[in-house]
Design a protein around this motif. Structure first.
Motif, PDB file in Angstrom:
ATOM      1  N   ALA A  23       0.850  -1.128  -0.012  1.00 38.05           N
ATOM      2  CA  ALA A  23      -0.054  -0.059  -0.042  1.00 38.05           C
ATOM      3  C   ALA A  23       0.840   1.456  -0.068  1.00 38.05           C
ATOM      4  N   LEU A  24       1.980   1.346   1.060  1.00 38.94           N
ATOM      5  CA  LEU A  24       2.703   2.813   0.985  1.00 38.94           C
ATOM      6  C   LEU A  24       3.552   2.673  -0.179  1.00 38.94           C
ATOM      7  N   GLY A  25       4.255   1.785  -0.783  1.00 39.45           N
ATOM      8  CA  GLY A  25       5.048   1.743  -1.941  1.00 39.45           C
ATOM      9  C   GLY A  25       4.244   2.008  -3.103  1.00 39.45           C
ATOM     10  N   THR A  26       2.833   1.543  -3.075  1.00 38.33           N
ATOM     11  CA  THR A  26       2.003   1.936  -4.425  1.00 38.33           C
ATOM     12  C   THR A  26       1.628   3.395  -4.419  1.00 38.33           C
ATOM     13  N   MET A  27       1.484   3.953  -3.149  1.00 37.59           N
ATOM     14  CA  MET A  27       1.236   5.346  -2.998  1.00 37.59           C
ATOM     15  C   MET A  27       2.548   6.280  -3.539  1.00 37.59           C
ATOM     16  N   LEU A  28       3.429   5.915  -2.983  1.00 41.09           N
ATOM     17  CA  LEU A  28       4.759   6.559  -3.531  1.00 41.09           C
ATOM     18  C   LEU A  28       5.007   6.501  -4.628  1.00 41.09           C
ATOM     19  N   GLY A  29       4.817   5.300  -5.337  1.00 39.96           N
ATOM     20  CA  GLY A  29       4.943   5.056  -6.715  1.00 39.96           C
ATOM     21  C   GLY A  29       3.961   6.083  -7.582  1.00 39.96           C
ATOM     22  N   LYS A  30       2.746   5.984  -7.116  1.00 39.39           N
ATOM     23  CA  LYS A  30       1.954   6.951  -7.998  1.00 39.39           C
ATOM     24  C   LYS A  30       2.357   8.331  -7.459  1.00 39.39           C
ATOM     25  N   MET A  31       2.761   9.007  -6.508  1.00 39.01           N
ATOM     26  CA  MET A  31       3.247  10.007  -6.357  1.00 39.01           C
ATOM     27  C   MET A  31       4.324  10.564  -7.465  1.00 39.01           C
ATOM     28  N   MET A  32       5.213   9.404  -7.574  1.00 41.20           N
ATOM     29  CA  MET A  32       6.344   9.494  -8.623  1.00 41.20           C
ATOM     30  C   MET A  32       5.703   9.567 -10.100  1.00 41.20           C
ATOM     31  N   ALA A  33       4.747   8.843 -10.116  1.00 41.13           N
ATOM     32  CA  ALA A  33       4.419   8.863 -11.677  1.00 41.13           C
ATOM     33  C   ALA A  33       3.495  10.235 -11.955  1.00 41.13           C
ATOM     34  N   SER A  74       3.567  13.038 -10.572  1.00 42.27           N
ATOM     35  CA  SER A  74       4.243  14.416 -10.748  1.00 42.27           C
ATOM     36  C   SER A  74       5.549  14.201 -11.734  1.00 42.27           C
ATOM     37  N   GLY A  75       5.802  13.146 -12.498  1.00 45.23           N
ATOM     38  CA  GLY A  75       6.887  13.107 -13.317  1.00 45.23           C
ATOM     39  C   GLY A  75       8.166  12.772 -12.949  1.00 45.23           C
ATOM     40  N   GLY A  76       8.032  12.297 -11.615  1.00 41.80           N
ATOM     41  CA  GLY A  76       9.636  12.101 -11.028  1.00 41.80           C
ATOM     42  C   GLY A  76      10.029  10.820 -11.628  1.00 41.80           C
ATOM     43  N   ALA A  77       8.940   9.709 -11.803  1.00 39.39           N
ATOM     44  CA  ALA A  77       9.548   8.468 -12.477  1.00 39.39           C
ATOM     45  C   ALA A  77      10.054   8.854 -13.621  1.00 39.39           C
ATOM     46  N   GLU A  78       9.541   9.704 -14.630  1.00 37.87           N
ATOM     47  CA  GLU A  78       9.872  10.066 -15.875  1.00 37.87           C
ATOM     48  C   GLU A  78      11.198  10.646 -15.915  1.00 37.87           C
ATOM     49  N   GLN A  79      11.488  11.413 -14.831  1.00 34.93           N
ATOM     50  CA  GLN A  79      12.602  12.145 -14.808  1.00 34.93           C
ATOM     51  C   GLN A  79      13.963  11.086 -14.536  1.00 34.93           C
ATOM     52  N   VAL A  80      13.492  10.351 -13.727  1.00 35.49           N
ATOM     53  CA  VAL A  80      14.739   9.066 -13.280  1.00 35.49           C
ATOM     54  C   VAL A  80      15.001   8.474 -14.471  1.00 35.49           C
ATOM     55  N   ALA A  81      13.950   7.866 -15.237  1.00 36.91           N
ATOM     56  CA  ALA A  81      13.818   7.251 -16.314  1.00 36.91           C
ATOM     57  C   ALA A  81      14.556   7.649 -17.449  1.00 36.91           C
ATOM     58  N   ARG A  82      14.566   9.189 -17.533  1.00 37.31           N
ATOM     59  CA  ARG A  82      15.312   9.901 -18.669  1.00 37.31           C
ATOM     60  C   ARG A  82      16.886   9.899 -18.187  1.00 37.31           C
ATOM     61  N   THR A  83      16.956  10.159 -16.940  1.00 34.80           N
ATOM     62  CA  THR A  83      18.640   9.979 -16.541  1.00 34.80           C
ATOM     63  C   THR A  83      19.244   8.851 -16.750  1.00 34.80           C
ATOM     64  N   LEU A  84      18.501   7.621 -16.476  1.00 34.16           N
ATOM     65  CA  LEU A  84      19.032   6.442 -16.371  1.00 34.16           C
ATOM     66  C   LEU A  84      19.190   6.153 -17.881  1.00 34.16           C
ATOM     67  N   ILE A  85      18.410   6.334 -18.652  1.00 37.27           N
ATOM     68  CA  ILE A  85      18.343   6.001 -20.155  1.00 37.27           C
ATOM     69  C   ILE A  85      19.680   6.963 -20.946  1.00 37.27           C
ATOM     70  N   ASP A  86      19.712   8.196 -20.425  1.00 37.61           N
ATOM     71  CA  ASP A  86      20.758   9.036 -20.964  1.00 37.61           C
ATOM     72  C   ASP A  86      22.138   8.412 -20.560  1.00 37.61           C
ATOM     73  N   CYS A  87      22.408   7.790 -19.282  1.00 37.19           N
ATOM     74  CA  CYS A  87      23.502   7.388 -18.801  1.00 37.19           C
ATOM     75  C   CYS A  87      24.089   6.048 -19.548  1.00 37.19           C
ATOM     76  N   THR A 114      13.854  13.857  -6.284  1.00 39.79           N
ATOM     77  CA  THR A 114      12.987  12.564  -6.804  1.00 39.79           C
ATOM     78  C   THR A 114      13.831  11.360  -6.213  1.00 39.79           C
ATOM     79  N   MET A 115      15.137  11.515  -6.552  1.00 37.79           N
ATOM     80  CA  MET A 115      16.177  10.289  -5.832  1.00 37.79           C
ATOM     81  C   MET A 115      16.269  10.423  -4.310  1.00 37.79           C
ATOM     82  N   ALA A 116      16.325  11.604  -3.506  1.00 33.79           N
ATOM     83  CA  ALA A 116      16.093  11.758  -2.218  1.00 33.79           C
ATOM     84  C   ALA A 116      14.958  11.267  -1.737  1.00 33.79           C
ATOM     85  N   THR A 117      14.074  11.478  -2.473  1.00 32.08           N
ATOM     86  CA  THR A 117      12.494  10.748  -1.956  1.00 32.08           C
ATOM     87  C   THR A 117      12.629   9.358  -2.020  1.00 32.08           C
ATOM     88  N   ILE A 118      12.968   8.726  -3.098  1.00 26.24           N
ATOM     89  CA  ILE A 118      13.001   7.183  -3.281  1.00 26.24           C
ATOM     90  C   ILE A 118      14.206   6.884  -2.115  1.00 26.24           C
TER      91      ILE A 118
END
Length: 432
Positions: free
Chosen positions: A73-83, A85-98, A218-222
């Motif tokens: 439940a808590l992980g899904t809520m945190l994941g939903k906030m990441m989604a 807000s675009g935080g997951a998108e930001q992390v994904a972009r950074t990983l793909i760039d690297c 975003t990473m600080a929150t994760i």
């Protein structure tokens, strides 16, 4: 309990496990109903008092859900906030760039290997799965291509690296590579997933945003729960055991509290600070929970079966076998952890029980490498995850696979980890 009945008890347990797999995978019966019926039937056949069967099953379900339901439940809520807000998108972009688009699966196994160090498998999974969905969407590949390497990294860390660091890293890295990215490249083209995934929609369907939260925030929150759990693990080194400060560190280092604090932080960093109001945050956190109901029920049912197997005496019979065969300590540790894993579905129960059996034998024989014994036992504890393992249902539901597909991917992946890690441990034993 006579010895002959003890052997029959193992036969009953084997029949029950086979029946579970056939009824769920072949005949596609409702998994929750099947696990409940088989658990009760096994308890009665094993001679448990009928008046205590349901209570034992309920206790197993409750104990498992007490942790998993809160984590999911808590992980899904945190994941939903990441989604949202675009935080997951930001992390994904950074990983793909690297790493580059072609190496997205390597990126996921690396981040899982690092993030999973202080975390239980389930906690690491719910933290990283929204990033996996986003990476898969951006790269244009099946979620399995990045998801399987991610769960391989988490599983290897859980079984091996958290136990003994130096040798475990030497064995864990090649094991994660073989069971993760390499196996994913082989199996993913052979698995056709449904076009729609209810849980995937929770992490990918959002309103377009002109400004994404920064990668750092975003990473600080994760990583907040990762840091808190590390602090909890080191509490007795940082402070005097038994003091108020020590108890505080242990409290915030608990996986549920750590996830709760990270989720609360996300309401600010990925919510209010990104322009969302309280009504929007409430809507996000409410709507994301519905698809997790089936996951928690199935994981709980697996916990109920686990409790029945323990209370019926199946685990005691497996332990008893340890004293009847003259095996090397490494093989004994791996074999009996594997048997306990297959019987109970719990890697933790398998590891702790097998360790309790093998450690006195190893000491008596003067075995000189206890760290290798730990690795062999850890390797055995993850073999052949199936329908009595909560992780099996977690992977199946999040990745929207059939039971058969979950066997072909997750079960084989876990078995690869077990066999490769044990083989490397045996090889290492000849070199040191």
């Amino acid at each position: 309990m006579t010895l002959s009945f003890g052997y029959w008890l193992l036969v009953y347990a084997a029949i029950a496990i086979i029946a579970l797999i056939v009824l769920i995978a072949r005949y596609r019966l409702n998994p929750f109903i099947v696990i409940t019926l088989i658990s009760i039937g096994l308890a009665l056949v094993a001679g448990m008092p009928p008046s205590g069967v349901v209570g034992a099953y309920e206790a197993g379900v409750g104990k498992t859900l007490g942790h998993i339901a809160l984590v999911v439940a808590l992980g899904t809520m945190l994941g939903k906030m990441m989604a949202e807000s675009g935080g997951a998108e930001q992390v994904a972009r950074t990983l793909i760039d690297c790493f580059g688009e072609k190496n997205a699966h390597w990126a996921m196994v690396c981040i899982a290997f690092l993030v999973g160090l202080p975390l239980f498998f389930e906690v690491g999974f719910v933290l990283l799965v929204p990033i996996a969905f986003t990476v898969a969407r951006r790269v244009g590949v099946s979620i399995l291509m990045v998801g399987l390497p991610m769960v391989a990294g988490l599983s290897v860390v859980h079984a091996l690296v958290r136990q003994t660091l130096l040798y475990a890293i030497a064995i864990g890295i090649p094991t994660a590579i073989i069971a993760g990215p390499l196996y994913a490249r082989f199996i993913v083209p052979r698995i056709q997933l449904p076009a729609e995934n209810p849980l995937e929609r929770q992490f990918l369907e959002r309103e377009p945003r002109d400004r994404l939260p920064g990668f750092g925030i975003t990473m600080a929150t994760i990583l907040l729960p990762v840091v808190l759990m590390l602090i909890g693990g080191w509490a007795n080194l940082i402070s005097t055991p038994g003091t108020g400060f020590n108890q505080f560190l242990l409290f915030i280092g608990n996986s549920v509290i750590a996830l709760l604090l990270a989720t609360l932080l996300s309401f600010w960093t990925l919510g209010l600070a990104q322009g969302f109001n309280r009504e929007s945050i409430l809507k996000f956190t409410n709507e994301c929970l519905a698809p997790t109901a089936s996951i928690t029920l199935l994981v709980g049912a697996g916990g109920g079966l686990n409790r029945i197997l323990v209370d019926a005496g199946v685990t005691d019979q497996i332990v008893g076998l340890a004293h009847e065969f003259h095996l090397s300590p490494l093989l004994m540790g791996w074999l009996f952890a594997a048997l306990m894993r297959i019987a109970t579905g719990s890697a933790t129960v398998a590891m702790t029980t097998a360790s309790g059996v093998v450690a006195p034998v190893a000491i008596g024989l003067g075995y000189p490498h206890p760290e290798l014994l730990v690795l062999a036992t850890g390797a055995g504890s993850v073999i052949f995850s199936h329908v009595n393992d909560g992780g099996f249902w977690l992977i199946k539901e999040y990745f929207n696979m059939t039971v058969t597909q979950t066997f072909k991917t997750w079960t084989v992946l876990e078995t690869l980890i077990s066999l490769v890690a044990f083989g490397l441990t045996v090889g290492l034993s000849y070199l040191i």
